[in-house]
Design a protein around this motif. Structure first.
Motif, PDB file in Angstrom:
ATOM      1  N   ILE A 147       0.816  -1.210   0.000  1.00  0.00           N
ATOM      2  CA  ILE A 147       0.000   0.000   0.000  1.00  0.00           C
ATOM      3  C   ILE A 147       0.858   1.273   0.000  1.00  0.00           C
ATOM      4  O   ILE A 147       0.382   2.362  -0.351  1.00  0.00           O
ATOM      5  N   THR A 148       2.139   1.139   0.336  1.00  0.00           N
ATOM      6  CA  THR A 148       3.027   2.313   0.360  1.00  0.00           C
ATOM      7  C   THR A 148       3.344   2.830  -1.041  1.00  0.00           C
ATOM      8  O   THR A 148       3.956   3.888  -1.183  1.00  0.00           O
ATOM      9  N   ASN A 149       2.925   2.091  -2.073  1.00  0.00           N
ATOM     10  CA  ASN A 149       3.097   2.571  -3.448  1.00  0.00           C
ATOM     11  C   ASN A 149       2.098   3.673  -3.798  1.00  0.00           C
ATOM     12  O   ASN A 149       2.180   4.252  -4.885  1.00  0.00           O
ATOM     13  N   ILE A 175      -9.169  13.019 -15.623  1.00  0.00           N
ATOM     14  CA  ILE A 175      -9.187  13.709 -14.318  1.00  0.00           C
ATOM     15  C   ILE A 175      -8.327  13.055 -13.241  1.00  0.00           C
ATOM     16  O   ILE A 175      -8.000  13.703 -12.244  1.00  0.00           O
ATOM     17  N   ALA A 176      -7.957  11.782 -13.428  1.00  0.00           N
ATOM     18  CA  ALA A 176      -7.221  11.081 -12.365  1.00  0.00           C
ATOM     19  C   ALA A 176      -5.756  11.513 -12.338  1.00  0.00           C
ATOM     20  O   ALA A 176      -5.106  11.629 -13.381  1.00  0.00           O
ATOM     21  N   ARG A 177      -5.246  11.702 -11.137  1.00  0.00           N
ATOM     22  CA  ARG A 177      -3.850  12.120 -10.942  1.00  0.00           C
ATOM     23  C   ARG A 177      -3.029  10.897 -10.537  1.00  0.00           C
ATOM     24  O   ARG A 177      -3.343  10.236  -9.551  1.00  0.00           O
ATOM     25  N   ASN A 178      -1.995  10.616 -11.295  1.00  0.00           N
ATOM     26  CA  ASN A 178      -1.112   9.474 -10.990  1.00  0.00           C
ATOM     27  C   ASN A 178      -1.930   8.234 -10.585  1.00  0.00           C
ATOM     28  O   ASN A 178      -1.813   7.744  -9.456  1.00  0.00           O
ATOM     29  N   PRO A 179      -2.794   7.744 -11.485  1.00  0.00           N
ATOM     30  CA  PRO A 179      -3.757   6.707 -11.113  1.00  0.00           C
ATOM     31  C   PRO A 179      -3.117   5.416 -10.610  1.00  0.00           C
ATOM     32  O   PRO A 179      -2.123   4.941 -11.152  1.00  0.00           O
ATOM     33  N   LEU A 234      -7.312   1.597 -17.965  1.00  0.00           N
ATOM     34  CA  LEU A 234      -6.353   2.394 -17.200  1.00  0.00           C
ATOM     35  C   LEU A 234      -5.043   1.645 -16.999  1.00  0.00           C
ATOM     36  O   LEU A 234      -3.955   2.236 -17.045  1.00  0.00           O
ATOM     37  N   ILE A 235      -5.143   0.329 -16.794  1.00  0.00           N
ATOM     38  CA  ILE A 235      -3.928  -0.494 -16.672  1.00  0.00           C
ATOM     39  C   ILE A 235      -3.134  -0.444 -17.969  1.00  0.00           C
ATOM     40  O   ILE A 235      -1.907  -0.303 -17.960  1.00  0.00           O
ATOM     41  N   LYS A 236      -3.843  -0.555 -19.097  1.00  0.00           N
ATOM     42  CA  LYS A 236      -3.175  -0.527 -20.401  1.00  0.00           C
ATOM     43  C   LYS A 236      -2.524   0.829 -20.669  1.00  0.00           C
ATOM     44  O   LYS A 236      -1.589   0.938 -21.468  1.00  0.00           O
ATOM     45  N   GLU A 237      -3.051   1.872 -20.008  1.00  0.00           N
ATOM     46  CA  GLU A 237      -2.504   3.223 -20.180  1.00  0.00           C
ATOM     47  C   GLU A 237      -1.323   3.488 -19.248  1.00  0.00           C
ATOM     48  O   GLU A 237      -0.773   4.584 -19.226  1.00  0.00           O
ATOM     49  N   ALA A 288      -1.224   2.851 -15.648  1.00  0.00           N
ATOM     50  CA  ALA A 288      -1.475   3.123 -14.231  1.00  0.00           C
ATOM     51  C   ALA A 288      -0.652   2.184 -13.352  1.00  0.00           C
ATOM     52  O   ALA A 288      -0.313   1.063 -13.756  1.00  0.00           O
ATOM     53  N   THR A 289      -0.328   2.627 -12.159  1.00  0.00           N
ATOM     54  CA  THR A 289       0.279   1.747 -11.170  1.00  0.00           C
ATOM     55  C   THR A 289      -0.740   0.666 -10.809  1.00  0.00           C
ATOM     56  O   THR A 289      -1.911   0.969 -10.585  1.00  0.00           O
ATOM     57  N   VAL A 290      -0.310  -0.594 -10.754  1.00  0.00           N
ATOM     58  CA  VAL A 290      -1.234  -1.706 -10.530  1.00  0.00           C
ATOM     59  C   VAL A 290      -0.862  -2.456  -9.250  1.00  0.00           C
ATOM     60  O   VAL A 290       0.261  -2.958  -9.118  1.00  0.00           O
TER      61      VAL A 290
END
Length: 427
Positions: free
Chosen positions: A18-20, A108-112, A139-142, A144-146
């Motif tokens: 969760i620290t990510n 609209i999402a910041r650093n998703p 969003l994963i394909k774009e 985003a951190t997963v």
């Protein structure tokens, strides 16, 4: 590194993974069964939150107890706990068409950060998001951190909801039964009558979009003797198993994936999840494909079935608010309703009981109350169905619509509705 090495490297504790999530970044979770319960709960004790936002959709759990300056919670379609929290001012609601959510969040999402449940990794290093593809896969394909919550109870499904170990930042293992839909109430006589009416609008060879609940169940019960149906839907409902077993579904005419049922999420019982597990006849797609009007127009004879709270004389449909309680959101209703018009031979069906509260309130109304959201506009409405019959509104004038709707209202309200229509100049 090979997948096995990456697995060992990225396997973390929930406290560590969760620290990510960095301050002022936005967290996005899937709809319903795809929500990662353990990771979400961990947010309540994570002291690294500051100005973060959580975008969730139809949560099956209690709304998280986190100070809003630490974590602002935004629903995109409300479930039971969210309705209460919204009314109390604890969360907010983001208006949307379900098909547009990936694009909207991209804007609209910041650093998703996407947090989701996945089935265990296969030998090629791929996790499956199982019951989900929805808005999270785009969003994963774009990039985003997963962060994944790997759970052996999540069915492995096929399609465009696969995530490779190399594309995730970290994961935990949490093997617990995934949320199941509450038992659907037994079908009432009203449900059964509506089911028969809607079934009369469906033909062999049609492609169906249908949801869950007692009315959709009643409709499906009337389709078991049909043949060559295709299922292209937003949500895979429980009753779909019976329709497969009856031989009614072949998916031969499914333009998205011939011979397969296509959908963007599923929610039901363990029986449904077992049906989905490694079922090659099911193909999961992101919601910006399943619900996208520009792609749905390739589906001939598309029949879309959705529910409403009330309908007014103009044909405006409210499916989001019950009294003064904001109940849900638009979801995919408007997407599929418009798509049914563009489909060659398409039909868009909106279902509702004619009354509520023990027949004391008519759900066919002269006009929607001020402040009531319009889920489906008067220009996009097609068929309205109650237990008292079918009203085809598309192509009808205001006066013709008014008369057709009064004809399918409960008999005890028809005189009153006629009086109001005359007062409004509609009759």
């Amino acid at each position: 590194m090979n997948p096995t090495q990456l697995y060992r490297q990225k396997h973390r504790t929930k406290e560590d993974v969760i620290t990510n999530i960095q301050p002022e970044s936005d967290i996005i979770t899937p709809i319903l069964a795809g929500e990662p319960g353990a990771l979400m709960k961990q947010l309540e004790t994570y002291d690294g939150l500051e100005g973060n936002r959580l975008f969730q959709m139809f949560t099956t759990r209690d709304v998280l107890d986190v100070a809003p300056d630490k974590l602002k919670i935004i629903s995109m379609f409300m479930g039971v706990s969210e309705r209460k929290a919204f009314k109390e001012g604890k969360i907010d609601l983001l208006p949307n068409h379900f098909s547009d959510v990936p694009k909207l969040l991209k804007q609209i999402a910041r650093n998703p950060v996407v947090m989701a449940v996945a089935s265990p990794m296969d030998s090629n290093g791929y996790f499956s998001l199982g019951t989900n593809a929805d808005h999270t896969i785009p969003l994963i394909k774009e990039g985003a951190t997963v962060l994944l919550e790997v759970n052996e109870y999540m069915p492995r499904t096929y399609g465009e909801n696969q995530v490779h170990i190399s594309d995730i930042t970290g994961f935990i293992e949490n093997h617990q039964p995934i949320p199941e839909a509450p038992a659907t109430p037994e079908q009432s006589e009203k449900d059964k009558m509506i089911g028969e009416h809607v079934a009369s609008l469906i033909e062999n060879g049609d492609t169906l979009q249908i949801g869950f609940g007692s009315i959709p169940n009643a409709i499906i019960d009337n389709l078991k003797d049909y043949r060559n149906l295709s299922i292209h839907t937003e949500m895979i409902p429980e009753k779909i198993i019976a329709l497969y077993e009856s031989g009614a579904v072949t998916n031969e005419n499914n333009p998205f994936k011939q011979g397969k049922m296509t959908a963007t999420f599923a929610y039901g019982s363990r029986e449904l999840y077992d049906f989905l597990h490694e079922n090659e006849n099911v193909y999961m797609l992101p919601v910006n494909k399943t619900n996208h009007v520009g792609q749905l127009d390739s589906a001939n004879n598309l029949v879309t079935v959705n529910a409403a709270v009330e309908v007014d004389f103009l044909g405006q449909v409210n499916s989001e608010m019950v009294g003064d309680m904001y109940w849900s959101s638009t979801g995919g209703q408007a997407d599929f309703q418009l798509a049914s018009h563009l489909s060659d031979g398409g039909r868009g069906v909106i279902c509702l009981h004619s009354t509520a509260k023990g027949d004391s309130i008519s759900k066919i109304v002269p006009s929607l109350n001020p402040g009531t959201p319009v889920t489906t506009s008067k220009n996009d409405v097609d068929y309205i169905v109650t237990e008292h019959g079918i009203a085809r509104l598309r192509g009808k004038t205001i006066r013709e619509r008014t008369k057709a709707l009064i004809d399918i209202a409960h008999p005890m309200f028809r005189e009153e509705l006629t009086f109001e229509a005359k007062k409004m100049g509609y009759l």
